[in-house]
Design a protein around this motif. Structure first.
Motif, PDB file in Angstrom:
ATOM      1  N   GLY A  46      14.243 -79.248 -20.918  1.00 39.12           N
ATOM      2  CA  GLY A  46      14.507 -78.501 -19.818  1.00 39.12           C
ATOM      3  C   GLY A  46      15.951 -78.358 -19.806  1.00 39.12           C
ATOM      4  O   GLY A  46      16.621 -78.281 -20.832  1.00 39.12           O
ATOM      5  N   ASP A  47      16.645 -77.812 -18.717  1.00 37.59           N
ATOM      6  CA  ASP A  47      18.079 -77.754 -18.292  1.00 37.59           C
ATOM      7  C   ASP A  47      18.420 -78.817 -18.022  1.00 37.59           C
ATOM      8  O   ASP A  47      18.536 -79.144 -16.721  1.00 37.59           O
ATOM      9  CB  ASP A  47      18.353 -76.643 -17.334  1.00 37.59           C
ATOM     10  N   VAL A  48      18.799 -80.006 -19.060  1.00 34.30           N
ATOM     11  CA  VAL A  48      19.214 -81.180 -18.775  1.00 34.30           C
ATOM     12  C   VAL A  48      20.581 -81.494 -19.233  1.00 34.30           C
ATOM     13  O   VAL A  48      20.854 -82.708 -19.157  1.00 34.30           O
ATOM     14  CB  VAL A  48      18.210 -82.139 -18.940  1.00 34.30           C
ATOM     15  N   GLN A  49      21.249 -80.607 -19.983  1.00 31.36           N
ATOM     16  CA  GLN A  49      22.520 -80.783 -20.378  1.00 31.36           C
ATOM     17  C   GLN A  49      23.574 -80.238 -19.795  1.00 31.36           C
ATOM     18  O   GLN A  49      23.398 -78.843 -19.559  1.00 31.36           O
ATOM     19  CB  GLN A  49      22.557 -80.642 -22.028  1.00 31.36           C
ATOM     20  N   GLY A  50      24.793 -80.779 -19.748  1.00 31.18           N
ATOM     21  CA  GLY A  50      25.455 -79.961 -18.821  1.00 31.18           C
ATOM     22  C   GLY A  50      25.328 -79.860 -17.453  1.00 31.18           C
ATOM     23  O   GLY A  50      26.137 -79.005 -16.553  1.00 31.18           O
ATOM     24  N   GLY A  76      19.370 -80.184 -27.434  1.00 30.67           N
ATOM     25  CA  GLY A  76      19.256 -79.751 -25.761  1.00 30.67           C
ATOM     26  C   GLY A  76      18.356 -80.821 -24.891  1.00 30.67           C
ATOM     27  O   GLY A  76      18.220 -80.166 -23.814  1.00 30.67           O
ATOM     28  N   THR A  77      18.071 -81.670 -25.427  1.00 30.85           N
ATOM     29  CA  THR A  77      17.189 -82.663 -24.544  1.00 30.85           C
ATOM     30  C   THR A  77      18.118 -83.792 -24.344  1.00 30.85           C
ATOM     31  O   THR A  77      19.273 -84.097 -24.896  1.00 30.85           O
ATOM     32  CB  THR A  77      15.963 -83.144 -25.251  1.00 30.85           C
ATOM     33  N   VAL A  78      17.449 -84.872 -23.288  1.00 31.19           N
ATOM     34  CA  VAL A  78      18.148 -86.068 -23.113  1.00 31.19           C
ATOM     35  C   VAL A  78      17.116 -87.147 -23.510  1.00 31.19           C
ATOM     36  O   VAL A  78      15.819 -86.991 -23.135  1.00 31.19           O
ATOM     37  CB  VAL A  78      18.448 -86.193 -21.560  1.00 31.19           C
ATOM     38  N   LEU A  96      12.241 -89.517 -13.657  1.00 31.27           N
ATOM     39  CA  LEU A  96      12.638 -88.807 -14.871  1.00 31.27           C
ATOM     40  C   LEU A  96      11.744 -87.649 -15.018  1.00 31.27           C
ATOM     41  O   LEU A  96      12.394 -86.465 -15.499  1.00 31.27           O
ATOM     42  CB  LEU A  96      12.567 -89.546 -16.014  1.00 31.27           C
ATOM     43  N   ARG A  97      10.726 -87.556 -14.551  1.00 28.69           N
ATOM     44  CA  ARG A  97       9.611 -86.563 -14.579  1.00 28.69           C
ATOM     45  C   ARG A  97       9.939 -85.448 -13.583  1.00 28.69           C
ATOM     46  O   ARG A  97       9.762 -84.347 -13.807  1.00 28.69           O
ATOM     47  CB  ARG A  97       8.124 -87.163 -14.393  1.00 28.69           C
ATOM     48  N   ASN A  98      10.330 -86.036 -12.242  1.00 27.31           N
ATOM     49  CA  ASN A  98      10.317 -85.001 -11.359  1.00 27.31           C
ATOM     50  C   ASN A  98      11.416 -84.772 -10.534  1.00 27.31           C
ATOM     51  O   ASN A  98      11.498 -83.888  -9.634  1.00 27.31           O
ATOM     52  CB  ASN A  98       9.213 -85.582 -10.209  1.00 27.31           C
ATOM     53  N   VAL A  99      12.723 -85.749 -10.984  1.00 21.78           N
ATOM     54  CA  VAL A  99      13.672 -85.523  -9.895  1.00 21.78           C
ATOM     55  C   VAL A  99      15.000 -85.237 -10.964  1.00 21.78           C
ATOM     56  O   VAL A  99      15.461 -84.104 -10.626  1.00 21.78           O
ATOM     57  CB  VAL A  99      14.053 -86.907  -9.196  1.00 21.78           C
ATOM     58  N   GLY A 100      15.413 -86.142 -11.651  1.00 20.97           N
ATOM     59  CA  GLY A 100      16.701 -85.778 -12.383  1.00 20.97           C
ATOM     60  C   GLY A 100      18.074 -85.530 -11.618  1.00 20.97           C
ATOM     61  O   GLY A 100      18.032 -86.110 -10.647  1.00 20.97           O
ATOM     62  N   SER A 101      19.087 -84.770 -12.050  1.00 17.28           N
ATOM     63  CA  SER A 101      20.090 -84.477 -11.274  1.00 17.28           C
ATOM     64  C   SER A 101      19.730 -83.035 -10.413  1.00 17.28           C
ATOM     65  O   SER A 101      19.008 -82.549 -10.787  1.00 17.28           O
ATOM     66  CB  SER A 101      21.285 -84.328 -12.360  1.00 17.28           C
ATOM     67  N   PRO A 102      20.643 -83.018  -9.331  1.00 16.08           N
ATOM     68  CA  PRO A 102      20.197 -82.033  -8.612  1.00 16.08           C
ATOM     69  C   PRO A 102      20.346 -80.654  -9.114  1.00 16.08           C
ATOM     70  O   PRO A 102      19.562 -79.548  -8.904  1.00 16.08           O
ATOM     71  CB  PRO A 102      21.563 -82.040  -7.615  1.00 16.08           C
ATOM     72  N   MET A 103      21.262 -80.558 -10.173  1.00 13.52           N
ATOM     73  CA  MET A 103      21.221 -79.136 -10.893  1.00 13.52           C
ATOM     74  C   MET A 103      20.332 -78.966 -12.278  1.00 13.52           C
ATOM     75  O   MET A 103      20.215 -77.998 -12.803  1.00 13.52           O
ATOM     76  CB  MET A 103      22.691 -78.648 -11.507  1.00 13.52           C
ATOM     77  N   SER A 104      19.521 -80.022 -12.342  1.00  8.31           N
ATOM     78  CA  SER A 104      18.626 -79.965 -13.709  1.00  8.31           C
ATOM     79  C   SER A 104      17.268 -79.322 -13.308  1.00  8.31           C
ATOM     80  O   SER A 104      17.051 -79.016 -12.066  1.00  8.31           O
ATOM     81  CB  SER A 104      18.460 -81.349 -14.183  1.00  8.31           C
ATOM     82  N   ARG A 105      16.652 -78.825 -14.504  1.00 15.02           N
ATOM     83  CA  ARG A 105      15.265 -78.256 -14.520  1.00 15.02           C
ATOM     84  C   ARG A 105      14.344 -79.086 -15.452  1.00 15.02           C
ATOM     85  O   ARG A 105      14.998 -78.952 -16.472  1.00 15.02           O
ATOM     86  CB  ARG A 105      15.500 -76.721 -14.785  1.00 15.02           C
ATOM     87  N   ILE A 106      13.775 -79.938 -15.000  1.00 18.41           N
ATOM     88  CA  ILE A 106      12.715 -80.738 -15.969  1.00 18.41           C
ATOM     89  C   ILE A 106      11.566 -79.807 -16.355  1.00 18.41           C
ATOM     90  O   ILE A 106      10.520 -79.386 -15.413  1.00 18.41           O
ATOM     91  CB  ILE A 106      12.426 -82.042 -15.365  1.00 18.41           C
TER      92      ILE A 106
END
Length: 129
Positions: A46-50, A76-78, A96-106
């Motif tokens: 997803g959107d998980v880098q940067g 582009g993955t983690v 890891l599946r549902n939360v991540g960082s506030p700006m991420s999209r998993i």
């Protein structure tokens, strides 16, 4: 039709014995002593880098008291590994599946190589570069 038995079978006597569920065994014929420690590899898409995903993952691992590592991949993955008690591994998987960082999209979380281990292989949870 066969004839009905003349008497019901005698009731079982003695203390009840609880057997562990088969889900805890690697084979139905072998019972192993459990350390209660598990390891799990993961890759998050997803959107998980940067978006500070690694920092938040390291913080969450330390908060839970699990050990392991996290790093960005060239794709582009983690990816990473987490080790600890089974119940904390399950909490980390959910995070890891549902939360991540506030700006991420998993978009997808892939977990693999889940296994019981005898000892922890890392002293803490770190970010690899």
């Amino acid at each position: 039709m066969p004839p009905a038995p003349s008497q019901p079978p005698p009731p079982l006597s003695g203390p009840a014995i609880q057997l562990p569920s088969a889900a805890h065994h690697t084979s139905p014929c072998r019972v192993m002593a459990s350390s209660g420690l598990w390891a799990l590899d993961y890759e998050i898409y997803g959107d998980v880098q940067g978006v500070f995903f690694r920092k938040y993952t390291e913080d969450q691992g330390k908060k839970l008291g699990v050990v392991g590592w996290v790093k960005n991949t060239p794709y582009g993955t983690v990816t990473g590994q987490v080790q600890g008690p089974k119940e904390k591994i399950e909490i980390m998987k959910n995070w890891l599946r549902n939360v991540g960082s506030p700006m991420s999209r998993i978009d997808r979380a892939v977990f693999s190589n889940e296994r019981e281990i005898s000892t922890l292989e890392f002293p803490n949870f770190t970010t690899k570069y």
